[in-house]
Motif scaffolding. Sequence first.
Motif, PDB file in Angstrom:
ATOM      1  N   HIS A  13       6.579  -4.225   7.010  1.00  0.00           N
ATOM      2  CA  HIS A  13       7.424  -3.436   6.816  1.00  0.00           C
ATOM      3  C   HIS A  13       7.405  -2.167   6.277  1.00  0.00           C
ATOM      4  CE1 HIS A  13      10.664  -6.848   5.868  1.00  0.00           C
ATOM      5  NE2 HIS A  13      10.221  -6.712   7.447  1.00  0.00           N
ATOM      6  N   THR A  14       7.522  -1.245   6.712  1.00  0.00           N
ATOM      7  CA  THR A  14       7.043   0.440   6.186  1.00  0.00           C
ATOM      8  C   THR A  14       7.940   1.343   6.249  1.00  0.00           C
ATOM      9  OG1 THR A  14       4.878   0.187   7.777  1.00  0.00           O
ATOM     10  CG2 THR A  14       5.643   2.490   7.375  1.00  0.00           C
ATOM     11  N   PHE A  15       8.607   1.125   4.313  1.00  0.00           N
ATOM     12  CA  PHE A  15       9.494   2.229   3.832  1.00  0.00           C
ATOM     13  C   PHE A  15       8.512   3.671   3.817  1.00  0.00           C
ATOM     14  CE2 PHE A  15       9.809  -2.052   2.550  1.00  0.00           C
ATOM     15  CZ  PHE A  15      11.533  -1.836   2.652  1.00  0.00           C
ATOM     16  N   THR A  16       9.451   4.432   4.418  1.00  0.00           N
ATOM     17  CA  THR A  16      10.046   5.967   4.380  1.00  0.00           C
ATOM     18  C   THR A  16      10.221   6.863   3.323  1.00  0.00           C
ATOM     19  OG1 THR A  16      10.815   6.910   6.388  1.00  0.00           O
ATOM     20  CG2 THR A  16       8.003   5.443   6.882  1.00  0.00           C
ATOM     21  N   GLY A  17       9.859   7.946   3.618  1.00  0.00           N
ATOM     22  CA  GLY A  17      10.415   8.558   2.667  1.00  0.00           C
ATOM     23  C   GLY A  17      10.679   8.617   0.962  1.00  0.00           C
ATOM     24  N   CYS A  18       9.770   7.771  -0.108  1.00  0.00           N
ATOM     25  CA  CYS A  18      10.099   6.712  -0.489  1.00  0.00           C
ATOM     26  C   CYS A  18       9.632   7.913  -1.822  1.00  0.00           C
ATOM     27  CB  CYS A  18       9.132   5.315  -0.687  1.00  0.00           C
ATOM     28  SG  CYS A  18       9.645   4.568   0.368  1.00  0.00           S
ATOM     29  N   VAL A  19      10.588   7.714  -2.581  1.00  0.00           N
ATOM     30  CA  VAL A  19      10.764   8.877  -3.967  1.00  0.00           C
ATOM     31  C   VAL A  19      10.828   8.218  -5.082  1.00  0.00           C
ATOM     32  CG1 VAL A  19      11.392  10.857  -3.208  1.00  0.00           C
ATOM     33  CG2 VAL A  19      12.566   9.631  -3.461  1.00  0.00           C
ATOM     34  N   PHE A  20      10.124   8.159  -6.120  1.00  0.00           N
ATOM     35  CA  PHE A  20      10.158   7.365  -7.635  1.00  0.00           C
ATOM     36  C   PHE A  20      10.583   8.119  -8.641  1.00  0.00           C
ATOM     37  CE2 PHE A  20       6.288   5.537  -5.244  1.00  0.00           C
ATOM     38  CZ  PHE A  20       6.218   4.405  -5.893  1.00  0.00           C
ATOM     39  N   GLY A  55       0.490  -1.228   0.118  1.00  0.00           N
ATOM     40  CA  GLY A  55      -0.025  -0.307  -0.072  1.00  0.00           C
ATOM     41  C   GLY A  55       0.665   1.058   0.166  1.00  0.00           C
ATOM     42  N   LEU A  56       0.679   1.868  -0.251  1.00  0.00           N
ATOM     43  CA  LEU A  56       0.878   2.865  -0.798  1.00  0.00           C
ATOM     44  C   LEU A  56       0.210   4.686  -0.314  1.00  0.00           C
ATOM     45  CD1 LEU A  56       1.381   1.596  -3.313  1.00  0.00           C
ATOM     46  CD2 LEU A  56       3.439   3.136  -3.863  1.00  0.00           C
ATOM     47  N   ALA A  57       0.909   6.264   0.173  1.00  0.00           N
ATOM     48  CA  ALA A  57       0.462   6.909   0.680  1.00  0.00           C
ATOM     49  C   ALA A  57       0.907   8.347   0.337  1.00  0.00           C
ATOM     50  CB  ALA A  57      -0.414   7.362   2.007  1.00  0.00           C
ATOM     51  N   LYS A  58       0.273   8.999  -0.156  1.00  0.00           N
ATOM     52  CA  LYS A  58       1.692  10.949  -0.276  1.00  0.00           C
ATOM     53  C   LYS A  58       2.106  10.952   1.295  1.00  0.00           C
ATOM     54  CE  LYS A  58       0.011  12.488  -4.533  1.00  0.00           C
ATOM     55  NZ  LYS A  58      -0.164  13.945  -4.736  1.00  0.00           N
ATOM     56  N   GLU A  59       3.500  11.656   1.582  1.00  0.00           N
ATOM     57  CA  GLU A  59       3.426  12.388   3.083  1.00  0.00           C
ATOM     58  C   GLU A  59       3.736  13.501   3.400  1.00  0.00           C
ATOM     59  OE1 GLU A  59       7.066   8.816   4.132  1.00  0.00           O
ATOM     60  OE2 GLU A  59       7.837  10.655   3.134  1.00  0.00           O
ATOM     61  N   THR A  60       2.863  14.012   3.917  1.00  0.00           N
ATOM     62  CA  THR A  60       3.345  15.519   4.306  1.00  0.00           C
ATOM     63  C   THR A  60       4.403  16.415   4.505  1.00  0.00           C
ATOM     64  OG1 THR A  60       0.555  15.614   4.695  1.00  0.00           O
ATOM     65  CG2 THR A  60       1.834  17.587   5.663  1.00  0.00           C
ATOM     66  N   THR A  61       5.121  15.437   4.806  1.00  0.00           N
ATOM     67  CA  THR A  61       6.848  15.880   5.736  1.00  0.00           C
ATOM     68  C   THR A  61       8.064  14.854   5.026  1.00  0.00           C
ATOM     69  OG1 THR A  61       5.822  17.001   7.635  1.00  0.00           O
ATOM     70  CG2 THR A  61       8.241  16.299   7.724  1.00  0.00           C
ATOM     71  N   PRO A  77       5.703   8.648   8.401  1.00  0.00           N
ATOM     72  CA  PRO A  77       5.244   7.808   7.764  1.00  0.00           C
ATOM     73  C   PRO A  77       4.042   8.243   8.200  1.00  0.00           C
ATOM     74  CG  PRO A  77       5.516   6.992  10.309  1.00  0.00           C
ATOM     75  CD  PRO A  77       6.778   8.185   9.656  1.00  0.00           C
ATOM     76  N   VAL A  78       2.791   7.946   7.208  1.00  0.00           N
ATOM     77  CA  VAL A  78       1.361   8.434   6.927  1.00  0.00           C
ATOM     78  C   VAL A  78       0.931   6.952   6.523  1.00  0.00           C
ATOM     79  CG1 VAL A  78       1.742  10.422   6.403  1.00  0.00           C
ATOM     80  CG2 VAL A  78       1.755   8.473   4.406  1.00  0.00           C
ATOM     81  N   THR A  79      -0.664   6.340   7.143  1.00  0.00           N
ATOM     82  CA  THR A  79      -1.048   5.337   6.770  1.00  0.00           C
ATOM     83  C   THR A  79      -1.297   5.430   5.276  1.00  0.00           C
ATOM     84  OG1 THR A  79      -2.226   5.003   8.916  1.00  0.00           O
ATOM     85  CG2 THR A  79      -3.163   3.872   7.599  1.00  0.00           C
ATOM     86  N   PRO A  80      -0.886   4.077   4.641  1.00  0.00           N
ATOM     87  CA  PRO A  80      -1.568   3.911   3.232  1.00  0.00           C
ATOM     88  C   PRO A  80      -2.931   3.701   2.986  1.00  0.00           C
ATOM     89  CG  PRO A  80       0.245   2.938   3.645  1.00  0.00           C
ATOM     90  CD  PRO A  80      -0.202   3.044   5.234  1.00  0.00           C
ATOM     91  N   THR A  94       4.550   6.770   1.490  1.00  0.00           N
ATOM     92  CA  THR A  94       4.875   5.815   2.392  1.00  0.00           C
ATOM     93  C   THR A  94       4.773   4.449   1.719  1.00  0.00           C
ATOM     94  OG1 THR A  94       4.962   6.887   4.702  1.00  0.00           O
ATOM     95  CG2 THR A  94       4.405   4.503   4.251  1.00  0.00           C
ATOM     96  N   VAL A  95       5.547   3.416   1.193  1.00  0.00           N
ATOM     97  CA  VAL A  95       4.903   2.220   0.890  1.00  0.00           C
ATOM     98  C   VAL A  95       5.170   1.050   2.256  1.00  0.00           C
ATOM     99  CG1 VAL A  95       5.842   0.129  -1.039  1.00  0.00           C
ATOM    100  CG2 VAL A  95       5.870   3.632  -0.851  1.00  0.00           C
ATOM    101  N   GLN A  96       4.276   0.586   2.399  1.00  0.00           N
ATOM    102  CA  GLN A  96       3.878  -0.777   2.847  1.00  0.00           C
ATOM    103  C   GLN A  96       3.744  -1.513   2.333  1.00  0.00           C
ATOM    104  OE1 GLN A  96       0.687  -1.480   6.253  1.00  0.00           O
ATOM    105  NE2 GLN A  96       2.352  -0.732   7.237  1.00  0.00           N
ATOM    106  N   GLU A  97       5.161  -3.222   3.036  1.00  0.00           N
ATOM    107  CA  GLU A  97       4.537  -4.435   2.332  1.00  0.00           C
ATOM    108  C   GLU A  97       4.139  -4.962   3.774  1.00  0.00           C
ATOM    109  OE1 GLU A  97       7.956  -5.175  -1.306  1.00  0.00           O
ATOM    110  OE2 GLU A  97       8.067  -4.969   0.632  1.00  0.00           O
ATOM    111  N   ILE A  98       2.801  -5.807   3.492  1.00  0.00           N
ATOM    112  CA  ILE A  98       2.864  -6.562   4.330  1.00  0.00           C
ATOM    113  C   ILE A  98       3.333  -7.730   3.858  1.00  0.00           C
ATOM    114  CG2 ILE A  98       0.992  -7.797   6.407  1.00  0.00           C
ATOM    115  CD1 ILE A  98      -0.581  -4.521   5.567  1.00  0.00           C
TER     116      ILE A  98
END
Length: 344
Positions: free
Chosen positions: A134-141, A10-16, A20-23, A118-122
Motif C-alpha cells: 500500500h503506497t501512500f503518496t503526498g504524505c506530510v507529517f 518504508g519512507l522516502a522524500k518526494e521530488t514532486t 511516488p518514489v521508491t522508499p 512516499t510511505v509504503q506499507e507492505i
Amino acid sequence: MTTQLDFSVGLAKETTYGTPVTPTRFVESEAKLKYEIKTAQGRGLRPGKNVHRLNRHQAVHFEGSGDIDIDVPTRGFGFLLNALFGQVVNTLVPTTTPPLYQQNHVLQNASDPVQSFTVQEILPTLGGVNSHPHTFTGCVFDSMELSAKEGSILEAKFSLVARELQTAVAAAATSYPADDALFTFVHGAISLGGTLTEPDATTIASLSGSPAANIADFSLSVKRNLDGDGWNLGGAGLRSRAPLYGVPELSGKITAEYTDNVLRDAYLQQSALALVLTFQHNVAVSGAHTPTLQVVLPAIRLNGEVPTSDGGKAIKQSIDFEAFDNGIATQPIWVIYRTLDTTP
C-alpha cells in the motif's frame, strides 16, 4: 512465502508532491495508515424508485491519514524528526572514530510548502502466499508525541496525512540500520530551571544545576498545525497542492513526586523555566561517545497543578506545560540526535 510477522513500512522524500518514489528508509513500526473516500448522494426523486440509485452515488473526496508509532532507536530516527521539523544541521563530531554525527533539528519556518513523502506499507496476506504494498503518496507529517515513562522504552508517534493510496507500485526491498539499539527510561535525565547553555553544531545543550530526581513521566507534543485546504477543481477529488505551515504548538506533561516547591512556585508565579531532557545510551559506539537524544525547551510555562494529599501515598503532581519563544534563545525548541547515521 510470508507470515503475518513480515509487515514493513518504508519512507522516502518526494521530488514532486504526490508522485511516488521508491522508499529508502525503513523503520520497525506498528504503522496504521488508512484511506478514506468521501461520497455524496445525488438529490431528487424518480417515480418507482424508492431506494437511492447507484449511479447517483459518487466519490467526491480522497484523503489518507494515520500514525507511525516507534520505539525510539539509536539509528534512523533523524529521518522522521526531519520529516516533522523540516530543518536540520548535520555535523561530524570532531575526532570520532567511527564517525559520529550530531543532528540539530529545529522548526522550519522559512518557506512553504511542506516537504512531502512516499510511505509504503507492505502487508502480508493470510496463508503466506503474497505480500501487498500500500503506497501512500503526498504524505506530510503534522505532529509528534514523545513519551518517556518509568520502566518503559522511549516512544514516539508521528501523525501524517496523505494525498493518495496507490496499489500498483512495486514493493521496495527493505533494509535497516546495523547495530541499532533503543533508548529507555534508564538512559534518561531531565533538568528544569537554571541557566541554559544552547547547543552548537557539535555540542549538546546543558542547564546549570543538578538534574531533577523527582520526575516519573514526561511527554512532549509538537504540532505543526498544517493547513487543511487545497482540494481544488482539476484535482479529481485529490489535494492539488502540498499543505502549508501553520503556527506550531509545543506542549507536554510532567509527572513529579512532591519533594520541593520548585514546580509549585513556578506555577503560582507563572515564571518560565528552561527544560532539557537528555537520553544517553549506555553503550558507546565511537570511542567514549554514546548515542544521544536531547530535547531542549528554553522557556516553558506550567499550567498546573498545586500538590494535594493522596490518602497517605507519595504525593505526585501531574503538570501540563506549554513551551514558548522567549525572545532570548535562538530557537523555541531543539531536538539533538547523535548517531552513527551519516545523513538524517
